[in-house]
Motif scaffolding. Structure first.
Motif, PDB file in Angstrom:
ATOM      1  N   VAL A  35       0.853  -1.187   0.000  1.00  0.00           N
ATOM      2  CA  VAL A  35       0.000   0.000   0.000  1.00  0.00           C
ATOM      3  C   VAL A  35       0.891   1.241   0.000  1.00  0.00           C
ATOM      4  CG1 VAL A  35      -1.735   1.316   1.279  1.00  0.00           C
ATOM      5  CG2 VAL A  35      -1.878  -1.173   1.189  1.00  0.00           C
ATOM      6  N   ALA A  36       0.454   2.247  -0.721  1.00  0.00           N
ATOM      7  CA  ALA A  36       1.233   3.476  -0.819  1.00  0.00           C
ATOM      8  C   ALA A  36       0.341   4.686  -0.616  1.00  0.00           C
ATOM      9  CB  ALA A  36       1.907   3.565  -2.180  1.00  0.00           C
ATOM     10  N   TRP A  37       0.974   5.790  -0.306  1.00  0.00           N
ATOM     11  CA  TRP A  37       0.329   7.103  -0.273  1.00  0.00           C
ATOM     12  C   TRP A  37       0.965   7.969  -1.359  1.00  0.00           C
ATOM     13  CZ3 TRP A  37      -3.751   8.660   2.756  1.00  0.00           C
ATOM     14  CH2 TRP A  37      -4.086   7.849   3.846  1.00  0.00           C
ATOM     15  N   PHE A  38       0.098   8.656  -2.070  1.00  0.00           N
ATOM     16  CA  PHE A  38       0.517   9.652  -3.047  1.00  0.00           C
ATOM     17  C   PHE A  38      -0.196  10.959  -2.706  1.00  0.00           C
ATOM     18  CE2 PHE A  38       2.696   7.278  -6.455  1.00  0.00           C
ATOM     19  CZ  PHE A  38       2.433   5.976  -6.044  1.00  0.00           C
ATOM     20  N   ARG A  39       0.266  12.036  -3.274  1.00  0.00           N
ATOM     21  CA  ARG A  39      -0.429  13.308  -3.087  1.00  0.00           C
ATOM     22  C   ARG A  39      -0.423  14.073  -4.399  1.00  0.00           C
ATOM     23  NH1 ARG A  39       3.806  16.475   0.998  1.00  0.00           N
ATOM     24  NH2 ARG A  39       5.470  16.840  -0.536  1.00  0.00           N
ATOM     25  N   ARG A  40      -1.420  14.951  -4.522  1.00  0.00           N
ATOM     26  CA  ARG A  40      -1.545  15.728  -5.748  1.00  0.00           C
ATOM     27  C   ARG A  40      -1.997  17.139  -5.429  1.00  0.00           C
ATOM     28  NH1 ARG A  40      -5.402  13.027  -9.747  1.00  0.00           N
ATOM     29  NH2 ARG A  40      -6.980  13.962  -8.398  1.00  0.00           N
ATOM     30  N   PRO A  42      -3.324  20.769  -7.436  1.00  0.00           N
ATOM     31  CA  PRO A  42      -4.012  21.056  -8.694  1.00  0.00           C
ATOM     32  C   PRO A  42      -3.052  21.268  -9.854  1.00  0.00           C
ATOM     33  CG  PRO A  42      -5.042  22.253  -6.913  1.00  0.00           C
ATOM     34  CD  PRO A  42      -3.817  21.612  -6.340  1.00  0.00           C
ATOM     35  N   GLU A  43      -3.414  20.702 -10.990  1.00  0.00           N
ATOM     36  CA  GLU A  43      -2.693  20.858 -12.255  1.00  0.00           C
ATOM     37  C   GLU A  43      -1.323  20.200 -12.244  1.00  0.00           C
ATOM     38  OE1 GLU A  43      -2.701  24.944 -13.343  1.00  0.00           O
ATOM     39  OE2 GLU A  43      -4.872  25.110 -13.300  1.00  0.00           O
ATOM     40  N   LYS A  44      -1.104  19.290 -11.311  1.00  0.00           N
ATOM     41  CA  LYS A  44       0.159  18.546 -11.296  1.00  0.00           C
ATOM     42  C   LYS A  44      -0.133  17.061 -11.178  1.00  0.00           C
ATOM     43  CE  LYS A  44       3.347  22.023  -9.526  1.00  0.00           C
ATOM     44  NZ  LYS A  44       4.424  22.302  -8.549  1.00  0.00           N
ATOM     45  N   ASP A  45       0.844  16.254 -11.542  1.00  0.00           N
ATOM     46  CA  ASP A  45       0.708  14.810 -11.407  1.00  0.00           C
ATOM     47  C   ASP A  45       0.765  14.406  -9.940  1.00  0.00           C
ATOM     48  OD1 ASP A  45       2.755  14.200 -14.341  1.00  0.00           O
ATOM     49  OD2 ASP A  45       0.582  14.522 -14.159  1.00  0.00           O
ATOM     50  N   ARG A  46       0.294  13.204  -9.682  1.00  0.00           N
ATOM     51  CA  ARG A  46       0.424  12.656  -8.336  1.00  0.00           C
ATOM     52  C   ARG A  46       1.898  12.419  -8.026  1.00  0.00           C
ATOM     53  NH1 ARG A  46      -4.467   8.524  -8.908  1.00  0.00           N
ATOM     54  NH2 ARG A  46      -3.080   7.740 -10.540  1.00  0.00           N
ATOM     55  N   ASP A  47       2.270  12.736  -6.800  1.00  0.00           N
ATOM     56  CA  ASP A  47       3.633  12.498  -6.328  1.00  0.00           C
ATOM     57  C   ASP A  47       3.623  11.393  -5.283  1.00  0.00           C
ATOM     58  OD1 ASP A  47       4.589  15.998  -6.357  1.00  0.00           O
ATOM     59  OD2 ASP A  47       4.878  14.438  -7.877  1.00  0.00           O
ATOM     60  N   PHE A  48       4.607  10.540  -5.368  1.00  0.00           N
ATOM     61  CA  PHE A  48       4.772   9.482  -4.383  1.00  0.00           C
ATOM     62  C   PHE A  48       5.154  10.079  -3.040  1.00  0.00           C
ATOM     63  CE2 PHE A  48       5.817   5.521  -2.559  1.00  0.00           C
ATOM     64  CZ  PHE A  48       7.061   5.639  -1.942  1.00  0.00           C
ATOM     65  N   VAL A  49       4.565   9.532  -1.973  1.00  0.00           N
ATOM     66  CA  VAL A  49       4.899   9.977  -0.620  1.00  0.00           C
ATOM     67  C   VAL A  49       5.568   8.844   0.161  1.00  0.00           C
ATOM     68  CG1 VAL A  49       4.013  10.867   1.563  1.00  0.00           C
ATOM     69  CG2 VAL A  49       2.997  11.632  -0.599  1.00  0.00           C
ATOM     70  N   ALA A  50       4.898   7.687   0.226  1.00  0.00           N
ATOM     71  CA  ALA A  50       5.427   6.583   1.014  1.00  0.00           C
ATOM     72  C   ALA A  50       4.735   5.294   0.606  1.00  0.00           C
ATOM     73  CB  ALA A  50       5.216   6.832   2.509  1.00  0.00           C
ATOM     74  N   ALA A  51       5.410   4.174   0.862  1.00  0.00           N
ATOM     75  CA  ALA A  51       4.830   2.863   0.583  1.00  0.00           C
ATOM     76  C   ALA A  51       5.271   1.882   1.652  1.00  0.00           C
ATOM     77  CB  ALA A  51       5.248   2.368  -0.794  1.00  0.00           C
ATOM     78  N   ILE A  52       4.486   0.834   1.801  1.00  0.00           N
ATOM     79  CA  ILE A  52       4.803  -0.198   2.782  1.00  0.00           C
ATOM     80  C   ILE A  52       4.465  -1.553   2.174  1.00  0.00           C
ATOM     81  CG2 ILE A  52       2.531   0.005   3.895  1.00  0.00           C
ATOM     82  CD1 ILE A  52       4.029  -0.476   6.600  1.00  0.00           C
TER      83      ILE A  52
END
Length: 130
Positions: A35-40, A42-52
């Motif tokens: 499972v991972a967390w991403f963040r976005r 407005p007007e940008k791609d999703r960025d990776f935050v963390a995964a486990i």
């Protein structure tokens, strides 16, 4: 059908902490999925935050948040957590959790690729004021 529901977002001041939760339902093999967390923003791609990984044995944290973020999971509760501290205004984003098709990926750079994940939540807004 697997469902992911994020919670815990909100409006906080810079320097505050938040804990986001990702509750997963409709899945009997939760421990079999990374499972991972991403963040976005407005007007940008999703960025990776963390995964486990599926059993929680390994975690991967984006360099941009390293030292301020911890990811963990409680497989008995089908929940993954993202603990964030020393929040900054540039952490403002919609945060999404996502589940992959397997407990681990190889090579390891797949953990940070949004294409590696097959189930996504709707996101929770985090706003950090200065």
């Amino acid at each position: 059908q697997m469902q992911l529901v994020e919670s815990g977002g909100g409006l906080v001041q810079a320097g505050a902490s938040l804990r986001l939760s990702c509750a997963i339902s409709g899945e009997t093999m939760f421990g079999g999925r990374a499972v991972a967390w991403f963040r976005r923003v407005p007007e940008k791609d999703r960025d990776f935050v963390a995964a486990i990984t599926g059993r929680g044995g390994r975690t991967y944290i984006a360099d941009s948040v390293k030292g301020r973020i911890t990811i963990s999971r409680d497989n008995a509760k089908n929940t993954v957590y993202l603990e964030m501290s020393s929040l900054r205004p540039d952490d403002t984003a919609v945060y999404f959790c996502a589940a992959g098709p397997a407990a681990t990926f190889a090579p390891e750079n797949l953990y940070s690729a949004d294409s590696s994940y097959v189930f996504w939540g709707q996101g929770t807004q985090v706003t950090v004021s200065s």
